[in-house]
Motif scaffolding. Structure first.
Motif, mmCIF file in Angstrom:
data_model
loop_
_atom_site.group_PDB
_atom_site.id
_atom_site.type_symbol
_atom_site.label_atom_id
_atom_site.label_comp_id
_atom_site.label_asym_id
_atom_site.label_seq_id
_atom_site.Cartn_x
_atom_site.Cartn_y
_atom_site.Cartn_z
ATOM 1 N N GLY A 117 0.850 -1.267 -0.129
ATOM 2 C CA GLY A 117 -0.150 -0.087 -0.096
ATOM 3 C C GLY A 117 0.940 1.371 -0.056
ATOM 4 O O GLY A 117 0.324 2.328 -0.349
ATOM 5 N N ARG A 119 3.388 1.501 -1.838
ATOM 6 C CA ARG A 119 4.126 1.327 -3.209
ATOM 7 C C ARG A 119 5.437 0.881 -3.206
ATOM 8 O O ARG A 119 6.191 1.186 -4.031
ATOM 9 N N PRO A 210 -4.489 2.935 0.363
ATOM 10 C CA PRO A 210 -4.251 4.166 -0.324
ATOM 11 C C PRO A 210 -5.709 5.272 -0.177
ATOM 12 O O PRO A 210 -6.657 4.580 -0.664
#
Length: 282
Positions: A117, A119, A210
């Motif tokens: 989440g 990235r 996110p």
């Protein structure tokens, strides 16, 4: 006779105490299996997705257990997202059906990457994350098994945490003549429940899902900005990250066994240390 009676009593107490706990632990999976699973039947939500996103923000959401399909072109980045909770070990599998061999002039290398989440790219514990397909190959299979998702981690660590995960599938090192050729893909995510052996003493305040922060109308000085989630999917039973795990059950059983062993040992040594009776006048 006394020692035998003590051993019999201790064994009876042990069986009466531990048996209900063991029965409860063994019955829990059976109860869980009998409940309906949304991810097990893609028809529940009208069928599995048939397209993929082109970025993190437009990633197509898929449930665990669904087989998503998508069409694209060589050179495209294809994105999907899925939820993973603490104690799960996700495995991502992808199959790419390649263009006809007559349209390709060289071998193609395909790669699948998984991000959390935040990235952050997550390392594959095992699996063929990158594969090169020969010029005459018709398809290529990829897989990536992540590390077990942890309920909590140090801020400097790169451990997988509960929340949304992203899949990115693409071909690498293509020549100009290879770009734009049509391909079809299949992606599926399954998880193995590791259980209490992967439990940690801590949990996140919220899963790493996110969102987009949007300014809201403030009616007073205490009003905060609102957040719109980019991913709406979550595990079937909700986010369960927290202090509870089956590790506590086995810890309790170990404590009970230790206590009973101490009682039994004390009773045995106390019985063996008694002085023998002496008959007066003997």
């Amino acid at each position: 006779m006394y020692i035998r009676r003590v051993l019999t009593t201790t064994a009876f107490m042990l069986g009466a105490t531990v048996a209900p706990v063991l029965l409860g632990v063994s019955a829990a999976p059976a109860v869980a299996d009998s409940s309906p699973s949304a991810s097990a039947s893609p028809s529940d939500d009208g069928g599995a997705p048939t397209e993929a996103g082109t970025s993190f923000r437009t990633a197509t959401e898929i449930e665990q257990g669904q087989q998503a399909t998508a069409s694209g072109s060589t050179g495209d980045y294809l994105y999907w997202s899925f939820p993973a909770d603490a104690g799960q070990r996700p495995t991502v599998k992808a199959t790419v059906k390649l263009p006809e061999a007559s349209t390709r002039s060289a071998a193609e290398t395909w790669q699948i990457d998984v991000y959390d989440g935040l990235r952050r790219r997550q390392a594959c514990q095992y699996g063929a994350q990158t594969r090169t397909a020969a010029q005459d190959a018709t398809s290529v299979d990829l897989s990536c098994t992540l590390r077990t998702v942890r309920a909590w981690s140090e801020t400097w660590a790169n451990d997988p945490l509960p929340g949304t995960y992203y899949i990115r599938l693409t071909a690498t090192g293509l020549g100009a003549s290879e770009l734009g050729l049509p391909v079809s893909t299949e992606v599926k995510v399954d998880s193995k429940d590791i259980g209490g052996s992967a439990a940690v003493d801590g949990s996140l305040a919220k899963p790493l899902v996110p969102g987009i922060a949007t300014s809201a109308e403030k009616s007073d000085s205490d009003a905060d900005s609102s957040t719109a989630a980019l991913s709406s999917l979550e595990p079937d039973d909700g986010w369960t990250s927290g202090w509870w795990s089956d590790r506590w059950v086995w810890t309790a059983i170990g404590g009970i066994l230790a206590a009973l062993a101490g009682i039994g040992g004390y009773a045995l040594t106390r019985g063996a240390g008694r002085p023998s009776r002496v008959t007066p006048g003997a």
